[in-house]
Design a protein around this motif. Structure first.
Motif, PDB file in Angstrom:
ATOM      1  N   CYS A  70       5.248  16.947  -4.229  1.00 21.48           N
ATOM      2  CA  CYS A  70       5.812  16.493  -2.962  1.00 21.48           C
ATOM      3  C   CYS A  70       7.205  15.911  -3.163  1.00 21.48           C
ATOM      4  O   CYS A  70       7.595  15.549  -4.274  1.00 21.48           O
ATOM      5  N   ARG A  71       7.904  15.857  -2.064  1.00 23.58           N
ATOM      6  CA  ARG A  71       9.233  15.253  -2.036  1.00 23.58           C
ATOM      7  C   ARG A  71       9.180  14.105  -1.033  1.00 23.58           C
ATOM      8  O   ARG A  71       8.888  14.302   0.144  1.00 23.58           O
ATOM      9  N   ILE A  72       9.446  12.914  -1.525  1.00 27.05           N
ATOM     10  CA  ILE A  72       9.372  11.713  -0.694  1.00 27.05           C
ATOM     11  C   ILE A  72      10.780  11.329  -0.258  1.00 27.05           C
ATOM     12  O   ILE A  72      11.703  11.293  -1.073  1.00 27.05           O
ATOM     13  N   TYR A  73      10.931  11.028   1.009  1.00 32.43           N
ATOM     14  CA  TYR A  73      12.247  10.745   1.571  1.00 32.43           C
ATOM     15  C   TYR A  73      12.424   9.250   1.826  1.00 32.43           C
ATOM     16  O   TYR A  73      11.466   8.499   1.903  1.00 32.43           O
ATOM     17  N   GLY A  74      13.677   8.884   1.975  1.00 31.43           N
ATOM     18  CA  GLY A  74      13.980   7.490   2.287  1.00 31.43           C
ATOM     19  C   GLY A  74      14.580   6.762   1.103  1.00 31.43           C
ATOM     20  O   GLY A  74      14.590   7.257  -0.035  1.00 31.43           O
ATOM     21  N   PRO A  75      15.082   5.559   1.327  1.00 25.57           N
ATOM     22  CA  PRO A  75      15.710   4.774   0.259  1.00 25.57           C
ATOM     23  C   PRO A  75      14.695   4.314  -0.769  1.00 25.57           C
ATOM     24  O   PRO A  75      13.494   4.236  -0.496  1.00 25.57           O
ATOM     25  N   ALA A  76      15.180   4.007  -1.947  1.00 26.03           N
ATOM     26  CA  ALA A  76      14.290   3.549  -3.018  1.00 26.03           C
ATOM     27  C   ALA A  76      13.803   2.132  -2.771  1.00 26.03           C
ATOM     28  O   ALA A  76      12.728   1.746  -3.234  1.00 26.03           O
ATOM     29  N   GLN A  77      14.572   1.332  -2.059  1.00 24.97           N
ATOM     30  CA  GLN A  77      14.218  -0.053  -1.794  1.00 24.97           C
ATOM     31  C   GLN A  77      14.335  -0.362  -0.307  1.00 24.97           C
ATOM     32  O   GLN A  77      14.844   0.447   0.472  1.00 24.97           O
ATOM     33  N   CYS A  78      13.846  -1.513   0.061  1.00 27.60           N
ATOM     34  CA  CYS A  78      13.926  -1.981   1.454  1.00 27.60           C
ATOM     35  C   CYS A  78      13.294  -0.986   2.418  1.00 27.60           C
ATOM     36  O   CYS A  78      13.884  -0.618   3.451  1.00 27.60           O
ATOM     37  N   LYS A  79      12.107  -0.526   2.072  1.00 27.54           N
ATOM     38  CA  LYS A  79      11.378   0.400   2.924  1.00 27.54           C
ATOM     39  C   LYS A  79      10.201  -0.321   3.569  1.00 27.54           C
ATOM     40  O   LYS A  79       9.663  -1.272   3.027  1.00 27.54           O
ATOM     41  N   GLY A  80       9.789   0.187   4.698  1.00 25.01           N
ATOM     42  CA  GLY A  80       8.660  -0.383   5.405  1.00 25.01           C
ATOM     43  C   GLY A  80       7.339   0.193   4.931  1.00 25.01           C
ATOM     44  O   GLY A  80       7.221   0.696   3.808  1.00 25.01           O
ATOM     45  N   ALA A  81       6.362   0.162   5.808  1.00 28.29           N
ATOM     46  CA  ALA A  81       4.996   0.557   5.440  1.00 28.29           C
ATOM     47  C   ALA A  81       4.705   2.003   5.795  1.00 28.29           C
ATOM     48  O   ALA A  81       3.593   2.352   6.175  1.00 28.29           O
ATOM     49  N   THR A  82       5.703   2.851   5.676  1.00 26.65           N
ATOM     50  CA  THR A  82       5.512   4.273   5.940  1.00 26.65           C
ATOM     51  C   THR A  82       5.990   5.095   4.750  1.00 26.65           C
ATOM     52  O   THR A  82       6.875   4.675   3.993  1.00 26.65           O
ATOM     53  N   VAL A  83       5.385   6.282   4.605  1.00 27.55           N
ATOM     54  CA  VAL A  83       5.773   7.231   3.561  1.00 27.55           C
ATOM     55  C   VAL A  83       6.019   8.569   4.244  1.00 27.55           C
ATOM     56  O   VAL A  83       5.101   9.159   4.821  1.00 27.55           O
ATOM     57  N   MET A  84       7.248   9.047   4.215  1.00 28.70           N
ATOM     58  CA  MET A  84       7.579  10.350   4.796  1.00 28.70           C
ATOM     59  C   MET A  84       7.803  11.346   3.673  1.00 28.70           C
ATOM     60  O   MET A  84       8.570  11.081   2.735  1.00 28.70           O
ATOM     61  N   LEU A  95       0.831  -1.206   0.000  1.00 26.42           N
ATOM     62  CA  LEU A  95       0.000   0.000   0.000  1.00 26.42           C
ATOM     63  C   LEU A  95       0.865   1.256   0.000  1.00 26.42           C
ATOM     64  O   LEU A  95       0.585   2.231  -0.714  1.00 26.42           O
ATOM     65  N   ALA A  96       1.927   1.231   0.796  1.00 29.37           N
ATOM     66  CA  ALA A  96       2.817   2.385   0.869  1.00 29.37           C
ATOM     67  C   ALA A  96       3.531   2.631  -0.455  1.00 29.37           C
ATOM     68  O   ALA A  96       3.646   3.774  -0.914  1.00 29.37           O
ATOM     69  N   ARG A  97       3.996   1.569  -1.103  1.00 29.44           N
ATOM     70  CA  ARG A  97       4.699   1.736  -2.375  1.00 29.44           C
ATOM     71  C   ARG A  97       3.740   2.214  -3.471  1.00 29.44           C
ATOM     72  O   ARG A  97       4.122   2.989  -4.344  1.00 29.44           O
ATOM     73  N   TRP A  98       2.506   1.734  -3.454  1.00 29.25           N
ATOM     74  CA  TRP A  98       1.519   2.217  -4.432  1.00 29.25           C
ATOM     75  C   TRP A  98       1.296   3.712  -4.253  1.00 29.25           C
ATOM     76  O   TRP A  98       1.281   4.462  -5.238  1.00 29.25           O
ATOM     77  N   LEU A  99       1.150   4.142  -3.013  1.00 36.26           N
ATOM     78  CA  LEU A  99       0.928   5.565  -2.752  1.00 36.26           C
ATOM     79  C   LEU A  99       2.126   6.395  -3.194  1.00 36.26           C
ATOM     80  O   LEU A  99       1.967   7.452  -3.812  1.00 36.26           O
ATOM     81  N   GLU A 100       3.324   5.928  -2.898  1.00 34.55           N
ATOM     82  CA  GLU A 100       4.519   6.656  -3.327  1.00 34.55           C
ATOM     83  C   GLU A 100       4.543   6.833  -4.846  1.00 34.55           C
ATOM     84  O   GLU A 100       4.857   7.919  -5.357  1.00 34.55           O
ATOM     85  N   THR A 101       4.225   5.786  -5.572  1.00 29.51           N
ATOM     86  CA  THR A 101       4.229   5.837  -7.037  1.00 29.51           C
ATOM     87  C   THR A 101       3.250   6.886  -7.546  1.00 29.51           C
ATOM     88  O   THR A 101       3.568   7.673  -8.453  1.00 29.51           O
TER      89      THR A 101
END
Length: 213
Positions: A80-94, A58-64
């Motif tokens: 928006c500007r999304i932070y964090g690594p491109a891979q190996c991310k959890g269920a959060t979007v910052m 769900l988080a990756r769909w929202l990021e996309t």
């Protein structure tokens, strides 16, 4: 209790609230102890890995979807500007939102607008000012450091008003979990689309007017 970090006297940075909120940290909810076993059983039946995979999807769909949103006027920059690594991310979007002039929306303002859509997000520094500052932008937290050098923060209200409510120090965080579904992710996407082609100052004025009325 609220907490703010920094290089000066860290032991003085635990501020206890005067009302019932001071018991929220560290006080067990005895009345709900009987539900713990049922909760573990329920999670075991679903599977921790399945819950994590579904929430992360769900988080990756929202990021996309969010990365595709751009303003059509003025700077024509990404919303928006999304932070964090491109891979190996959890269920959060910052992330942080930016208006059509490429000015950052204060995270406190973004939270207020989201709440009008029935969406609850976490905003601020997430109890880790240094990490958020490094992950977002280099000036994040500058007003906190200057204030700390010149004026001692003695209570949670002052901390909220002088640091958090300014909204320039921190970001917005969307978290998915066991109770989340696609409708939740899609609702946040629709909320984000409503910020397209808007100006931060005018949105603040509109919200202030609606509060007065």
């Amino acid at each position: 209790m609220c907490y703010y970090s920094g290089p000066w006297s860290p032991t003085d940075r635990l501020l206890h609230r005067d009302d019932g909120k001071r018991f929220e940290v560290g006080t067990p909810n005895y009345a709900s102890f009987h539900a713990i076993a049922r909760g573990f059983e329920f999670v075991s039946q679903l599977g921790v890995e399945r819950i994590g995979a579904r929430s992360a999807a769900l988080a990756r769909w929202l990021e996309t979807q969010l990365r595709e949103l751009r303003h059509d006027i003025k700077c024509r920059n990404p919303l928006c500007r999304i932070y964090g690594p491109a891979q190996c991310k959890g269920a959060t979007v910052m992330l942080n939102f930016f208006d059509c002039y490429d000015a950052v929306f204060p995270h406190a303002l973004a939270k207020r607008v989201a709440e009008s859509f029935g969406i609850v997000v976490r905003n601020g520094c997430f109890c880790n000012l240094g990490a958020v500052q490094q992950a977002t932008y280099t000036t994040a937290g500058a007003e906190h450091c200057e204030l700390d050098k010149t004026e001692k923060i003695l209570d949670c209200k002052a901390f909220d008003e002088k640091i958090l409510d300014k909204g320039n120090c921190g970001a917005v965080r969307v978290s998915f979990g066991l109770g989340s579904n696609f409708r939740d992710a899609y609702r946040f996407y629709l909320f984000a689309k409503c910020l397209l082609n808007t100006e931060c100052a005018r949105l603040e004025d509109a919200l202030a007017g609606s509060t007065v009325n």
